[in-house]
Design a protein around this motif. Sequence first.
Motif, mmCIF file in Angstrom:
data_model
loop_
_atom_site.group_PDB
_atom_site.id
_atom_site.type_symbol
_atom_site.label_atom_id
_atom_site.label_comp_id
_atom_site.label_asym_id
_atom_site.label_seq_id
_atom_site.Cartn_x
_atom_site.Cartn_y
_atom_site.Cartn_z
ATOM 1 N N MET A 280 7.056 -12.540 -5.520
ATOM 2 C CA MET A 280 7.810 -11.661 -5.594
ATOM 3 C C MET A 280 7.624 -10.277 -4.337
ATOM 4 S SD MET A 280 9.821 -9.145 -8.849
ATOM 5 C CE MET A 280 11.778 -9.297 -7.830
ATOM 6 N N SER A 281 7.850 -9.790 -3.582
ATOM 7 C CA SER A 281 7.842 -8.675 -2.879
ATOM 8 C C SER A 281 8.219 -7.341 -3.122
ATOM 9 C CB SER A 281 7.632 -9.138 -1.206
ATOM 10 O OG SER A 281 9.186 -9.007 -0.904
ATOM 11 N N SER A 282 7.042 -6.360 -2.748
ATOM 12 C CA SER A 282 7.895 -5.254 -2.803
ATOM 13 C C SER A 282 9.759 -4.339 -1.616
ATOM 14 C CB SER A 282 6.891 -4.218 -3.269
ATOM 15 O OG SER A 282 6.345 -4.312 -1.409
ATOM 16 N N PRO A 283 9.952 -4.079 -2.718
ATOM 17 C CA PRO A 283 11.391 -3.725 -1.664
ATOM 18 C C PRO A 283 10.584 -2.782 -0.597
ATOM 19 C CG PRO A 283 10.772 -2.069 -3.771
ATOM 20 C CD PRO A 283 10.109 -3.221 -3.568
ATOM 21 N N PRO A 284 11.249 -2.781 0.428
ATOM 22 C CA PRO A 284 11.084 -2.160 2.146
ATOM 23 C C PRO A 284 10.794 -0.903 1.699
ATOM 24 C CG PRO A 284 12.761 -3.971 2.438
ATOM 25 C CD PRO A 284 12.883 -4.011 1.090
ATOM 26 N N SER A 285 11.768 0.095 1.130
ATOM 27 C CA SER A 285 10.901 1.133 0.489
ATOM 28 C C SER A 285 10.123 1.366 0.351
ATOM 29 C CB SER A 285 12.239 2.063 -0.414
ATOM 30 O OG SER A 285 11.694 1.076 -1.777
ATOM 31 N N SER A 286 9.157 0.665 -0.294
ATOM 32 C CA SER A 286 7.474 1.131 -0.415
ATOM 33 C C SER A 286 6.845 1.001 0.386
ATOM 34 C CB SER A 286 6.892 0.025 -1.599
ATOM 35 O OG SER A 286 6.975 -1.109 -1.336
ATOM 36 N N SER A 287 7.460 0.334 1.506
ATOM 37 C CA SER A 287 6.490 0.680 2.687
ATOM 38 C C SER A 287 6.302 1.947 3.176
ATOM 39 C CB SER A 287 6.522 -0.369 3.337
ATOM 40 O OG SER A 287 6.919 -1.999 3.040
ATOM 41 N N CYS A 288 8.103 2.469 3.553
ATOM 42 C CA CYS A 288 8.385 3.995 3.986
ATOM 43 C C CYS A 288 7.792 4.606 3.836
ATOM 44 C CB CYS A 288 9.514 4.014 3.794
ATOM 45 S SG CYS A 288 10.417 5.397 4.290
ATOM 46 N N PHE A 289 7.290 4.785 2.373
ATOM 47 C CA PHE A 289 5.648 5.775 2.294
ATOM 48 C C PHE A 289 4.513 5.494 2.179
ATOM 49 C CE2 PHE A 289 9.773 6.209 -0.376
ATOM 50 C CZ PHE A 289 9.955 7.395 0.169
ATOM 51 N N TYR A 290 4.293 4.286 2.308
ATOM 52 C CA TYR A 290 2.959 3.496 1.928
ATOM 53 C C TYR A 290 2.349 4.082 3.037
ATOM 54 C CZ TYR A 290 -1.430 0.746 1.838
ATOM 55 O OH TYR A 290 -2.494 -0.241 1.945
ATOM 56 N N TYR A 291 2.676 3.431 4.142
ATOM 57 C CA TYR A 291 2.220 3.329 5.561
ATOM 58 C C TYR A 291 1.996 4.705 6.359
ATOM 59 C CZ TYR A 291 2.591 -1.938 6.194
ATOM 60 O OH TYR A 291 2.660 -2.788 5.238
ATOM 61 N N PRO A 292 2.797 5.849 6.485
ATOM 62 C CA PRO A 292 2.319 6.742 6.463
ATOM 63 C C PRO A 292 1.489 7.491 6.015
ATOM 64 C CG PRO A 292 5.064 6.210 6.600
ATOM 65 C CD PRO A 292 3.493 5.089 6.200
ATOM 66 N N THR A 293 1.685 7.474 4.035
ATOM 67 C CA THR A 293 0.390 7.944 3.628
ATOM 68 C C THR A 293 -0.870 7.680 4.479
ATOM 69 O OG1 THR A 293 1.660 8.453 2.268
ATOM 70 C CG2 THR A 293 -0.452 8.737 1.238
ATOM 71 N N LEU A 294 -0.937 6.067 4.351
ATOM 72 C CA LEU A 294 -2.444 5.970 4.408
ATOM 73 C C LEU A 294 -2.407 5.902 5.206
ATOM 74 C CD1 LEU A 294 -4.588 3.680 3.301
ATOM 75 C CD2 LEU A 294 -3.033 1.831 5.034
#
Length: 109
Positions: free
Chosen positions: A1-15
């Motif tokens: 099961m993959s994470s919802p696309p919205s989680s990447s929306c916050f993860y990448y800019p933060t990283l």
Amino acid sequence: MSSPPSSSCFYYPTLLAYVASTFAYVINPALAANGLYTAIIIVTLFWTGVLVSARGMKAVAGLSSAGLVLGTLIPGVLLIVFLGQGNASAASMEFSALLPPGPASPVSC
């Protein structure tokens, strides 16, 4: 099961903001507080990643291999050389430093 696309929306800019501010301390620590610098680094790294990914799995594998060498092996060798020259480690290697210190004594007003 993959994470919802919205989680990447916050993860990448933060990283990428973390990467930009960490890299800023190498160049000029004042850059870490500069929003324009951080935004330029975030956009540049993000689109560089998109372009590498668009080239296919072979390009991603090459980037991964380069990241291993540049991000792990070279700093590890430099650390061993640095400590081998008799320089002190920034991390205490004593048993008493294994756990953080206890709570500070309460301050009475």
